[in-house]
Design an enzyme around this catalytic site. Structure first.
Site, PDB file in Angstrom:
ATOM      1  N   CYS A   1       3.261  -0.277 -17.962  1.00 49.66           N
ATOM      2  CA  CYS A   1       3.889   0.045 -16.677  1.00 49.66           C
ATOM      3  C   CYS A   1       4.603  -1.196 -16.181  1.00 49.66           C
ATOM      4  O   CYS A   1       4.634  -2.220 -16.870  1.00 49.66           O
ATOM      5  CB  CYS A   1       2.863   0.555 -15.682  1.00 49.66           C
ATOM      6  SG  CYS A   1       1.767  -0.715 -15.101  1.00 49.66           S
TER       7      CYS A   1
ATOM      8  N   ASP B   1      -3.276  -7.972  -6.454  1.00 52.18           N
ATOM      9  CA  ASP B   1      -2.580  -6.948  -5.666  1.00 52.18           C
ATOM     10  C   ASP B   1      -1.965  -7.504  -4.375  1.00 52.18           C
ATOM     11  O   ASP B   1      -1.278  -6.776  -3.654  1.00 52.18           O
ATOM     12  CB  ASP B   1      -3.526  -5.784  -5.330  1.00 52.18           C
ATOM     13  CG  ASP B   1      -3.857  -4.957  -6.561  1.00 52.18           C
ATOM     14  OD1 ASP B   1      -3.143  -5.073  -7.573  1.00 52.18           O
ATOM     15  OD2 ASP B   1      -4.847  -4.195  -6.512  1.00 52.18           O
TER      16      ASP B   1
ATOM     17  N   ARG C   1      -1.882   5.643 -14.104  1.00 50.86           N
ATOM     18  CA  ARG C   1      -2.779   5.112 -15.131  1.00 50.86           C
ATOM     19  C   ARG C   1      -4.255   5.287 -14.787  1.00 50.86           C
ATOM     20  O   ARG C   1      -5.096   5.393 -15.668  1.00 50.86           O
ATOM     21  CB  ARG C   1      -2.533   3.622 -15.327  1.00 50.86           C
ATOM     22  CG  ARG C   1      -1.215   3.263 -15.912  1.00 50.86           C
ATOM     23  CD  ARG C   1      -1.156   1.768 -16.037  1.00 50.86           C
ATOM     24  NE  ARG C   1      -2.356   1.297 -16.707  1.00 50.86           N
ATOM     25  CZ  ARG C   1      -2.494   1.166 -18.010  1.00 50.86           C
ATOM     26  NH1 ARG C   1      -1.496   1.424 -18.799  1.00 50.86           N
ATOM     27  NH2 ARG C   1      -3.641   0.747 -18.521  1.00 50.86           N
TER      28      ARG C   1
ATOM     29  N   LYS D   1      -7.434   3.044  -1.512  1.00 49.47           N
ATOM     30  CA  LYS D   1      -6.920   3.847  -2.643  1.00 49.47           C
ATOM     31  C   LYS D   1      -7.725   3.564  -3.903  1.00 49.47           C
ATOM     32  O   LYS D   1      -8.146   4.481  -4.601  1.00 49.47           O
ATOM     33  CB  LYS D   1      -5.442   3.506  -2.889  1.00 49.47           C
ATOM     34  CG  LYS D   1      -4.908   4.002  -4.218  1.00 49.47           C
ATOM     35  CD  LYS D   1      -3.455   3.634  -4.442  1.00 49.47           C
ATOM     36  CE  LYS D   1      -3.185   2.279  -5.048  1.00 49.47           C
ATOM     37  NZ  LYS D   1      -3.473   2.136  -6.491  1.00 49.47           N
ATOM     38  N   ASN D   2      -7.925   2.280  -4.194  1.00 51.48           N
ATOM     39  CA  ASN D   2      -8.556   1.944  -5.478  1.00 51.48           C
ATOM     40  C   ASN D   2     -10.063   2.185  -5.485  1.00 51.48           C
ATOM     41  O   ASN D   2     -10.680   2.188  -6.557  1.00 51.48           O
ATOM     42  CB  ASN D   2      -8.210   0.508  -5.878  1.00 51.48           C
ATOM     43  CG  ASN D   2      -6.755   0.393  -6.295  1.00 51.48           C
ATOM     44  OD1 ASN D   2      -6.071   1.403  -6.466  1.00 51.48           O
ATOM     45  ND2 ASN D   2      -6.272  -0.835  -6.457  1.00 51.48           N
TER      46      ASN D   2
ATOM     47  N   VAL E   1      -4.178 -12.486 -13.813  1.00 48.53           N
ATOM     48  CA  VAL E   1      -4.721 -11.158 -14.126  1.00 48.53           C
ATOM     49  C   VAL E   1      -3.691 -10.325 -14.890  1.00 48.53           C
ATOM     50  O   VAL E   1      -3.989  -9.770 -15.950  1.00 48.53           O
ATOM     51  CB  VAL E   1      -5.205 -10.438 -12.845  1.00 48.53           C
ATOM     52  CG1 VAL E   1      -5.735  -9.059 -13.190  1.00 48.53           C
ATOM     53  CG2 VAL E   1      -6.266 -11.266 -12.128  1.00 48.53           C
TER      54      VAL E   1
ATOM     55  N   ARG F   1       2.926   5.512  -2.933  1.00 51.94           N
ATOM     56  CA  ARG F   1       1.740   5.677  -3.791  1.00 51.94           C
ATOM     57  C   ARG F   1       0.512   5.012  -3.161  1.00 51.94           C
ATOM     58  O   ARG F   1      -0.607   5.452  -3.402  1.00 51.94           O
ATOM     59  CB  ARG F   1       1.973   5.037  -5.156  1.00 51.94           C
ATOM     60  CG  ARG F   1       3.041   5.691  -5.971  1.00 51.94           C
ATOM     61  CD  ARG F   1       3.093   5.066  -7.324  1.00 51.94           C
ATOM     62  NE  ARG F   1       1.757   5.056  -7.930  1.00 51.94           N
ATOM     63  CZ  ARG F   1       1.418   4.395  -9.020  1.00 51.94           C
ATOM     64  NH1 ARG F   1       2.310   3.685  -9.650  1.00 51.94           N
ATOM     65  NH2 ARG F   1       0.200   4.453  -9.494  1.00 51.94           N
TER      66      ARG F   1
ATOM     67  N   ARG G   1      -1.030  -3.580 -20.170  1.00 57.10           N
ATOM     68  CA  ARG G   1      -2.258  -2.943 -19.681  1.00 57.10           C
ATOM     69  C   ARG G   1      -3.007  -2.127 -20.743  1.00 57.10           C
ATOM     70  O   ARG G   1      -3.080  -0.899 -20.671  1.00 57.10           O
ATOM     71  CB  ARG G   1      -1.960  -2.083 -18.435  1.00 57.10           C
ATOM     72  CG  ARG G   1      -1.334  -2.902 -17.338  1.00 57.10           C
ATOM     73  CD  ARG G   1      -1.124  -2.114 -16.089  1.00 57.10           C
ATOM     74  NE  ARG G   1      -2.363  -1.847 -15.361  1.00 57.10           N
ATOM     75  CZ  ARG G   1      -2.413  -1.161 -14.229  1.00 57.10           C
ATOM     76  NH1 ARG G   1      -1.324  -0.658 -13.707  1.00 57.10           N
ATOM     77  NH2 ARG G   1      -3.567  -0.956 -13.629  1.00 57.10           N
TER      78      ARG G   1
END
Ligand code: EPU
Length: 422
Positions: free
Chosen positions: A117, A309, A93, A22-23, A331, A401, A122
């Site tokens: 979020c 993540d 985002r 996804k990223n 992070v 998502r 962020r």
């Protein structure tokens, strides 16, 4: 709204395939803006985030869609509306990464400022600073970033490190702006994540001149224009890591295919330290656990460190360890929405600032819980697989998502998850 009902405990065993990242997909879709014409991207997962990004590209004037074989196309022959609407940016985002390519291609972009979020405030100060360094004039107006560079962008040496290290989407934004800037850009303290490597490789295939790919120093020689491209994205290392934890937390044996272990050394190292076996196998690995889960300390860091993540998923696993563990989030220091929910499932977690002390328990027990963000939801699914009884997870749209049909795929390897619409 959908909920998951998950019966546990189960052992997940068998073979599971990892989808495209996804990223990596989102910035690569944005790169389609740069090569005027029809680009084709392969292995893009079928996720709601990808649909939202498609909608955004459509609003800009691109034609987007899926071919019959599932490949995704972006036809950016005409971009007549370089405008990123609040209604879309507030839903995702990552939309902010159209800023750099729009500015490079159109000399102007107006994109809604993303809000905070569930995982923290962020900010995007580094994105904006980088674009200003390249010569863009940037103003904030009514919640929108108005960026202009009517005479084009100019290459520059840019330092992109911030209080929490490098920025992934910030690097993507500046990289996509710099490929068409006049002269040489050096991005120092660039993100080294495999998703940035994938984006840079895609841009080079489109005709960009980027060196130092995978290092914190990217050197970009600007070119006049880029060509459309056909490109396949890398497998999703976070999905792969989530499946690894599924095998580990349930004591199953999972063959995970389409998984690049080389991108996951920190994760594999932590799993092995926790008593989990991860053996390389063809195009992936086999993950098993026979003995106890060992306690282990985890610090999240930018790549090649342990990924934020996967922090929530590891917390679920370490909840069942013998002894105490400390997890420090370096992070996103507020990314702990899952802590209270895991405690509802009888975990013993205590948050201290940006750290969580995990006191291992013998078993988790099912409870009704609430998904709050994508990775927190994944952690709840993992905990539920190992917990006694039926866990009900509300608001599973968060998990949709980033994980395609996760319940069906986990059910194929022994999970008992039903999706219900309420
Ligand atoms: N930061 C700043 N200023 C900026 C940008 C970032 O201070 O201008 C800070 C952030 O607040 C954070 C740190 O820098 O403390 C790192 O944030 P980064 O910019 O790297 O995050 P991102 O690019 O917005 C991507 C992923 C996230 C992932 C992070 C970190 C995408 C679409 N999103 O976000 O993925 O957690 O990198 O690896 O690529 C997810 O998939 O669930 C997800 C949240």
């Amino acid at each position: 709204m959908d909920i998951f009902c998950i019966d546990g405990p189960v052992q997940v065993s068998g073979t599971i395939r990892v989808n495209g990242s996804k990223n990596a997909s989102l910035p690569i879709m944005a790169a389609g803006i740069l090569g005027a014409g029809r680009s084709v991207f392969k292995s893009l997962p079928f996720l709601s985030d990808i649909s939202v990004f498609s909608e955004l590209l459509g609003q800009l004037g691109c034609k987007v869609g899926r071919e019959q074989n599932g490949d995704f196309f972006v036809d950016s022959s005409s971009i007549d509306n370089p405008f990123g609407d609040y209604d879309i940016v507030r839903r995702m985002r990552a939309s902010v990464c159209i800023l750099g390519p729009l500015l490079a291609r159109c000399g102007r972009a107006e994109v809604s400022m993303p809000g905070g979020c569930a995982i923290g405030v962020r900010p995007i100060n580094l994105h904006l600073r980088g674009l200003r360094e390249l010569g863009a004039e940037i103003n904030l107006k009514n919640g929108y970033i108005v960026a202009e560079a009517p005479r084009g962008l100019e290459g520059k040496e840019i330092f992109m490190g911030g209080a929490f290290g490098s920025t992934v989407l910030g690097t993507a934004n500046i990289l996509m702006a710099a490929v068409l800037a006049k002269g040489r850009t050096v991005i120092e303290s660039a993100a080294c994540e495999p998703e940035i490597v994938d984006l840079a490789n895609c841009l080079n295939k489109m005709g960009a001149k980027i060196r130092g790919i995978g290092s914190p120093r990217l050197i970009i020689e600007g070119v006049q224009g880029l060509e459309p491209v056909e490109y396949g994205v890398i497998p999703d290392r976070i999905e792969a890591g989530t499946f690894m934890v599924a095998a580990a937390i349930t004591g199953g044996e999972l063959r995970i295919v389409n998984c690049r272990l080389n991108d996951m050394m920190a994760v594999v190292d932590k799993l092995r330290g926790a008593g989990v076996s991860v053996e390389p196998a063809e195009n992936g690995c086999v993950v098993t656990r026979d003995g106890n889960v060992n306690n282990s300390d985890v610090n999240t860091l930018p790549y090649p460190g342990f990924p934020t993540d996967l922090q929530a998923q590891f917390m679920a696993l370490l909840s069942l360890a013998k002894g105490n563990s400390v997890i420090i989030e370096k992070v996103f220091p507020d990314r702990f929405m899952h802590v209270a929910e895991l405690n509802r499932m009888s975990a013993n977690l205590r948050k201290e600032g940006s750290a969580v002390i995990v006191s291992g328990v013998d078993k988790l027990i099912a409870a009704p819980v609430m998904a709050s963000d994508l990775r927190a939801s994944a952690a709840l699914v993992l905990a539920a697989l190992a917990a006694e009884g039926t866990t009900v997870i509300n608001r599973v749209y968060h998990i949709d998502r980033g994980y395609e049909r996760i319940e069906e795929r986990l059910n194929e390897v022994g999970a008992r998850i039903t999706r219900q619409s309420i």
